[in-house]
Design an enzyme around this catalytic site. Structure first.
Site, short mmCIF file in Angstrom:
data_model
loop_
_atom_site.label_atom_id
_atom_site.label_comp_id
_atom_site.label_asym_id
_atom_site.label_seq_id
_atom_site.Cartn_x
_atom_site.Cartn_y
_atom_site.Cartn_z
N GLY A 74 0.81 -1.21 0.14
CA GLY A 74 0.11 -0.03 -0.04
C GLY A 74 0.95 1.23 0.05
O GLY A 74 0.46 2.14 -0.64
N ASP A 75 2.10 1.20 0.74
CA ASP A 75 2.78 2.42 0.80
C ASP A 75 3.15 2.46 -0.69
O ASP A 75 3.65 3.79 -1.05
CB ASP A 75 3.99 1.98 1.78
CG ASP A 75 3.56 1.70 3.04
OD1 ASP A 75 2.45 2.18 3.54
OD2 ASP A 75 4.30 0.89 3.70
#
Length: 307
Positions: A250-251
């Protein structure tokens, strides 16, 4: 300039062993040490794609030195506030089941918090991007997230926020450039089941009403949905590949999307790069390398949906 903030980073000690036996001596077959934290993941991915950036937050002790040196080796510029206390250690045990033991982290006092805000007040200019990812550190409150959101709004910098529901909703009034909840987090925010694409889009639009500019909602194996400030809705799909580790995916998506948008102001190309970055990290041991991202971008399909 692109800045990342990690209030409570860690050194992640990953230990692989066949069988974990509680109450007994366990011998590790393999171990590794990784600079951990959502902002740190973003910094590493950005630099691997060729985007210069500065990593900030709080570090201390020999574990803080490890994080500083690890980022320097990646080509990231670390400009953390140095603490007298030691940066925390997280232990990840990979055996018949995965077990995580996360350290609490040092208390951040008011003087060091002011040092960090003074740093940004002296440097932040229009067009910069600040990625604030993760949660508060001991000694900090939601007010510190709000204060950073306010500063970015005043300086006309892109404020990118990826955090829990309480911290996220506290900052919406200051119009973050991008937030990235998943369907479960949307459900938690609005206290209602989110069980269809239509409901995802409906409640993401509600977050825009509350102040969010752009929103990416991650849908796991079904890809992601992007709602733009212009009212368009796009969906990206996941390329073929074997998921090895979802930590940092997600980062990576957030980093890839924002960097491409600042470069091109093209939402479709930005979503393609973001989706490729997220998948590349999921298909990798650790944060993705640029060559895999470049290969996956060509496979990412993005469709405009809705009205």
């Amino acid at each position: 300039m692109l800045y990342t903030i990690t209030f409570n980073p860690a050194v992640d000690v990953v230990m692989n062993l066949d069988n974990l036996q509680l109450g007994a001596l366990n011998r590790v077959e393999k171990d590794s040490y990784v600079a951990g934290g959502k902002g740190i993941n973003i910094s590493v991915l950005l630099k691997r794609l060729g985007y210069d950036n500065v990593a900030t937050g709080f570090i201390g002790g020999f574990t803080g030195d490890f994080i500083h040196d690890s980022l320097t080796a990646e080509g990231v510029k670390p400009e953390f506030i140095k603490l007298d206390a030691m940066t925390r250690i997280n232990v990840k045990l990979k055996a018949q089941e995965e077990t995580e033991i996360n350290g609490k982290g040092p208390v951040i006092d008011a003087a060091n918090i002011e040092k960090l805000f003074n740093y940004f007040e002296e440097r932040l200019t229009e067009g910069d991007a600040v990625f604030l990812a993760g949660n508060t550190a001991p000694g900090m409150t939601s007010d510190h997230f709000v204060r950073m959101a306010q500063l970015c709004q005043i300086r006309k910098a892109h404020f990118v926020l990826d955090t829990n529901k309480d911290l996220l909703t506290a900052c919406l009034a200051y119009h973050p450039f991008l937030i990235k909840p998943n369907a479960d987090e949307l459900s938690e925010i609005f206290q209602t089941p989110i069980d269809s694409l239509a409901s995802v889009i409906h409640y993401a639009k509600e977050l825009q009403v509350l102040g969010a500019t752009n929103i990416i909602v991650s849908l796991g194996g079904k890809g992601a949905v992007l709602l733009t400030e212009t009212g368009d809705v796009y969906q990206s799909y996941v390329p073929k590949g074997q998921v090895i580790n979802s930590v940092g995916a997600g980062d990576s998506m957030v980093a890839g999307f924002v960097a491409k948008y600042i470069e091109t102001q093209d939402y479709v190309e930005s979503l393609k790069q973001g989706a490729a970055c997220g998948s590349a990290t999921a298909f990798s041991v650790g944060i993705a390398q640029a060559d895999l991202v470049d290969a996956l971008v060509k496979e990412i399909k993005v469709e405009r949906i809705g009205e």
